[in-house]
Design a protein around this motif. Sequence first.
Motif, PDB file in Angstrom:
ATOM      1  N   VAL A   6      43.826 -24.969  36.072  1.00 11.38           N
ATOM      2  CA  VAL A   6      42.888 -24.561  35.023  1.00 11.38           C
ATOM      3  C   VAL A   6      42.395 -23.140  35.288  1.00 11.38           C
ATOM      4  N   SER A   7      42.142 -22.818  36.552  1.00 12.34           N
ATOM      5  CA  SER A   7      41.664 -21.464  36.876  1.00 12.34           C
ATOM      6  C   SER A   7      42.727 -20.424  36.533  1.00 12.34           C
ATOM      7  N   LYS A   8      43.995 -20.718  36.767  1.00 15.76           N
ATOM      8  CA  LYS A   8      45.070 -19.795  36.390  1.00 15.76           C
ATOM      9  C   LYS A   8      45.166 -19.669  34.877  1.00 15.76           C
ATOM     10  N   LEU A   9      45.014 -20.779  34.183  1.00  8.72           N
ATOM     11  CA  LEU A   9      45.087 -20.773  32.720  1.00  8.72           C
ATOM     12  C   LEU A   9      43.969 -19.930  32.115  1.00  8.72           C
ATOM     13  N   LEU A  10      42.763 -20.037  32.687  1.00  7.75           N
ATOM     14  CA  LEU A  10      41.607 -19.297  32.157  1.00  7.75           C
ATOM     15  C   LEU A  10      41.505 -17.880  32.730  1.00  7.75           C
ATOM     16  N   GLY A  11      42.216 -17.617  33.820  1.00  8.33           N
ATOM     17  CA  GLY A  11      42.165 -16.297  34.430  1.00  8.33           C
ATOM     18  C   GLY A  11      40.917 -16.048  35.247  1.00  8.33           C
ATOM     19  N   VAL A  12      40.370 -17.086  35.837  1.00 10.63           N
ATOM     20  CA  VAL A  12      39.193 -16.966  36.695  1.00 10.63           C
ATOM     21  C   VAL A  12      39.469 -17.731  37.987  1.00 10.63           C
ATOM     22  N   SER A  13      38.585 -17.588  38.957  1.00 10.19           N
ATOM     23  CA  SER A  13      38.789 -18.286  40.228  1.00 10.19           C
ATOM     24  C   SER A  13      38.442 -19.769  40.104  1.00 10.19           C
ATOM     25  N   SER A  14      38.940 -20.527  41.066  1.00  2.52           N
ATOM     26  CA  SER A  14      38.668 -21.973  41.092  1.00  2.52           C
ATOM     27  C   SER A  14      37.180 -22.242  41.244  1.00  2.52           C
ATOM     28  N   SER A  15      36.509 -21.447  42.086  1.00  2.19           N
ATOM     29  CA  SER A  15      35.072 -21.668  42.278  1.00  2.19           C
ATOM     30  C   SER A  15      34.296 -21.372  40.992  1.00  2.19           C
ATOM     31  N   THR A  16      34.763 -20.417  40.193  1.00  3.60           N
ATOM     32  CA  THR A  16      34.100 -20.126  38.901  1.00  3.60           C
ATOM     33  C   THR A  16      34.244 -21.324  37.972  1.00  3.60           C
ATOM     34  N   ASP A  42      38.389 -30.970  28.104  1.00  4.11           N
ATOM     35  CA  ASP A  42      37.665 -30.207  29.133  1.00  4.11           C
ATOM     36  C   ASP A  42      38.110 -28.752  29.134  1.00  4.11           C
ATOM     37  N   ILE A  43      39.397 -28.541  29.007  1.00  2.00           N
ATOM     38  CA  ILE A  43      39.925 -27.180  29.013  1.00  2.00           C
ATOM     39  C   ILE A  43      39.437 -26.412  27.797  1.00  2.00           C
ATOM     40  N   GLU A  44      39.410 -27.067  26.654  1.00  4.01           N
ATOM     41  CA  GLU A  44      38.909 -26.415  25.434  1.00  4.01           C
ATOM     42  C   GLU A  44      37.431 -26.053  25.579  1.00  4.01           C
ATOM     43  N   THR A  45      36.659 -26.927  26.175  1.00  2.00           N
ATOM     44  CA  THR A  45      35.238 -26.651  26.396  1.00  2.00           C
ATOM     45  C   THR A  45      35.068 -25.440  27.298  1.00  2.00           C
ATOM     46  N   LEU A  46      35.850 -25.369  28.366  1.00  5.59           N
ATOM     47  CA  LEU A  46      35.770 -24.238  29.290  1.00  5.59           C
ATOM     48  C   LEU A  46      36.245 -22.940  28.644  1.00  5.59           C
ATOM     49  N   LYS A  47      37.265 -23.027  27.770  1.00  2.22           N
ATOM     50  CA  LYS A  47      37.720 -21.834  27.042  1.00  2.22           C
ATOM     51  C   LYS A  47      36.616 -21.303  26.131  1.00  2.22           C
ATOM     52  N   GLU A  48      35.943 -22.222  25.451  1.00  2.00           N
ATOM     53  CA  GLU A  48      34.831 -21.837  24.560  1.00  2.00           C
ATOM     54  C   GLU A  48      33.708 -21.196  25.367  1.00  2.00           C
ATOM     55  N   PHE A  49      33.411 -21.745  26.518  1.00  2.00           N
ATOM     56  CA  PHE A  49      32.375 -21.207  27.390  1.00  2.00           C
ATOM     57  C   PHE A  49      32.753 -19.789  27.832  1.00  2.00           C
ATOM     58  N   LYS A  50      34.008 -19.586  28.193  1.00  2.00           N
ATOM     59  CA  LYS A  50      34.479 -18.277  28.642  1.00  2.00           C
ATOM     60  C   LYS A  50      34.379 -17.254  27.499  1.00  2.00           C
ATOM     61  N   GLU A  51      34.770 -17.658  26.298  1.00  3.03           N
ATOM     62  CA  GLU A  51      34.708 -16.746  25.136  1.00  3.03           C
ATOM     63  C   GLU A  51      33.275 -16.285  24.881  1.00  3.03           C
TER      64      GLU A  51
END
Length: 166
Positions: A6-16, A42-51
């Motif tokens: 998921v961290s690779k998919l979002l382009g952030v670190s695992s701890s983030t 869950d991934i969609e929620t995290l993508k929305e949070f990142k945006e």
Amino acid sequence: MNTGAVSKLLGVSSSTVQRWVKHLGLEMERNEFGHYQYTEADIETLKEFKEQIQNGVPIQQIQVKKQNRRGSVKIQTEHYSLLDKVNKLERSIENKADSVVTYQLLQHRSEIEELKGEIEQLTKQIDELHSLLHQQLSDANVHTEPHREISKKQKKKTVFHTIFGF
């Protein structure tokens, strides 16, 4: 998906990613090791949070829709019979015993080699002492041998003269 993927998919670190999950209060499913398992939601929620973060919205004001679900642990069970488990334990014990016996044999072999060397040294010393003793005895016999021959002749004469009286 796991946290690393998921961290690779979002382009952030695992701890983030883990920090965002805690901040959002997402109830994550976990595997048998306690690691997060992410669903598509869950991934969609995290993508929305990142945006929203990228759009400059402060983290405290970010609103995302999240699913209410109860976290659970997925345990991957392997169906072993009791007999299979006992056989596996017996094999591991036998392997351990084999390695212990091998180690002991190597130790005994080195001790035997050590003792063999000591025996060879003692044998050499005994041979040296034996030859030295033999030499000393032969030297002593050379010095005393003429005296013995004379005394034997004297004894023979004495006995002969005693018998015949001449």
